[in-house]
Design an enzyme around this catalytic site. Structure first.
Site, PDB file in Angstrom:
ATOM      1  N   ASP A 143       0.812  -1.209   0.000  1.00 19.54           N
ATOM      2  CA  ASP A 143       0.000   0.000   0.000  1.00 19.54           C
ATOM      3  C   ASP A 143       0.848   1.263   0.000  1.00 19.54           C
ATOM      4  O   ASP A 143       1.982   1.280   0.477  1.00 19.54           O
ATOM      5  CB  ASP A 143      -0.893   0.040   1.243  1.00 19.54           C
ATOM      6  CG  ASP A 143      -1.913  -1.070   1.279  1.00 19.54           C
ATOM      7  OD1 ASP A 143      -2.134  -1.699   0.233  1.00 19.54           O
ATOM      8  OD2 ASP A 143      -2.490  -1.304   2.350  1.00 19.54           O
ATOM      9  N   LYS A 144       0.250   2.316  -0.480  1.00 23.30           N
ATOM     10  CA  LYS A 144       0.898   3.625  -0.488  1.00 23.30           C
ATOM     11  C   LYS A 144       1.422   4.006   0.898  1.00 23.30           C
ATOM     12  O   LYS A 144       2.558   4.460   1.046  1.00 23.30           O
ATOM     13  CB  LYS A 144      -0.095   4.682  -0.969  1.00 23.30           C
ATOM     14  CG  LYS A 144       0.387   6.117  -0.830  1.00 23.30           C
ATOM     15  CD  LYS A 144      -0.710   7.090  -1.208  1.00 23.30           C
ATOM     16  CE  LYS A 144      -0.280   8.523  -0.936  1.00 23.30           C
ATOM     17  NZ  LYS A 144      -1.380   9.485  -1.241  1.00 23.30           N
TER      18      LYS A 144
END
Length: 376
Positions: A180-181
């Site tokens: 994930d970011k």
């Protein structure tokens, strides 16, 4: 015959052809429905010649564009990306004279080209076949809807800009998996098609090794355990994943093993070992157990879920969330067999400053509480 650049491969994910979920970033890969909000964009259009005899569209296109494999064309058709006369078709559709063939993807055509960008990379290991990088929180791993520049893969393209054999736009090389970011930690990037295929198979067969460190709400009764539940899109919130019973037939099987590292009473520091790698697997599994990740806004972790009803405690938690304003999750270790030499390789990354500061703050609070209780 009119045509634009035809790049089916870029629109098909990692290019390995494997059913591989990859802890993807919500802005890029959590679900195709969310990305369709951006609309469909034409990446290729052509009109079939008037003298063309009927032939399967996958065979027709692979002969027309020999650099594109038949498998990729079939995958594009399966994903509803291949249109004839304005309607999606399957790969066995037989083209006819004057048919208008179009490839429609969910991002503007300009995003097909990954532009090298001078973005710092924390390279943990590198050789001629692969590189392992330590991704900081806040960095998107791959261009997608709303994030066409400034990603990890743009940085990799810059780093590899002088390597003639590496093309960042070729789906046969590049990222093997994603995180994930707002998750920090280790990722492996393949420099060759052979390396990517081998590594993708290892991830698919669950022979790779990955552990994550996470701070979650609540106190576990047991010191270790396993979460087994299918991961699928949450019907109430398509930007979030949910957990369903293994025998429900909904979603994909997912298994997470966890071990308690340190208890703080209201939150717990744990290590998670992934047996599978589904989108948001740890975040969804922990929420399912009633232990959302600390400061995970998407899964309810920004609420004060455990603790005291005092102004000082509320202020303490708010200060913690300012120190680490993202889900408290770090991909700490990564292990796999080298795709060429067969050597077992294991990597460990340092805990980033924001997560370290968060843990230290809870450590100090626990120490003060122990001192206070012992003085009474």
């Amino acid at each position: 015959m009119m045509e634009k650049e035809f790049d089916i491969g870029f629109g098909l994910g990692l290019g390995s052809g494997l059913d591989l979920d990859i802890d993807a970033d919500v802005d890029y890969d959590i679900n195709s429905d969310a990305r369709k909000d951006c609309g469909l964009f034409e990446h290729f259009r052509m009109v079939v010649d008037s003298g063309q005899t009927p032939v399967r569209i996958d065979k027709y296109l692979v002969e027309l564009r020999p650099h594109t494999s038949r498998n990729r064309i079939q995958m594009a058709a399966e994903q509803g990306q291949l249109f004839v006369n304005g309607r999606p078709v399957k790969s066995n559709y037989k083209v006819r004279p004057a048919d208008v063939i179009a490839l429609m993807l969910d991002r503007p055509p300009y995003s097909n080209t990954i532009i090298p960008e001078d973005i710092p990379l924390d390279i943990v290991y590198e050789d001629d076949y692969l590189m392992v990088v330590n991704k900081p929180a806040g960095l998107v791993v791959h261009p997608g809807c709303g994030n066409y520049r400034g990603t990890l893969i743009n940085a990799v393209a810059w780093h590899m800009r002088d390597v003639e054999t590496f093309d960042a736009n070729d789906p046969e090389v590049g990222l093997v998996h994603r995180i994930d970011k707002d998750t920090s930690g280790l990722l492996v990037v393949a420099k060759t098609a052979a390396a990517k295929t081998d590594l993708a198979i290892q991830f698919f067969n669950h022979t790779s090794r990955r552990t994550y460190m996470a701070l979650v709400w609540g106190n576990f009764v047991e010191d270790e355990g396993t979460v087994e539940g299918n991961i699928a899109r949450d019907p109430k919130d398509r930007m979030r994943m949910a957990v369903f019973p293994p025998d429900s037939g909904i979603g994909k099987p997912a298994i997470t093993h966890y071990t308690v590292l340190k208890r703080y009473g209201y939150v717990t520091l744990i290590e998670c070992r992934l047996e599978t790698g589904r989108t948001h697997q740890i975040r969804a599994h922990m929420r399912h157990l009633g232990h959302p990740l600390f400061c995970d806004d998407r899964y309810g972790g920004t609420e004060i879920l455990r603790g005291e009803r005092t102004a000082s405690y509320k202020q303490f938690v708010n200060n913690c969330m300012k120190i680490c304003p993202r889900q408290a999750l770090h991909a700490k270790t990564l292990g796999f067999k080298h795709p060429i030499t067969g050597e077992e390789m294991d990597f460990t990354s340092e805990i980033p400053d924001d997560l370290t500061a968060l843990i230290e703050k809870w450590d100090r609070r626990k120490f003060k509480t122990i001192v206070l209780l012992s003085s009474k």
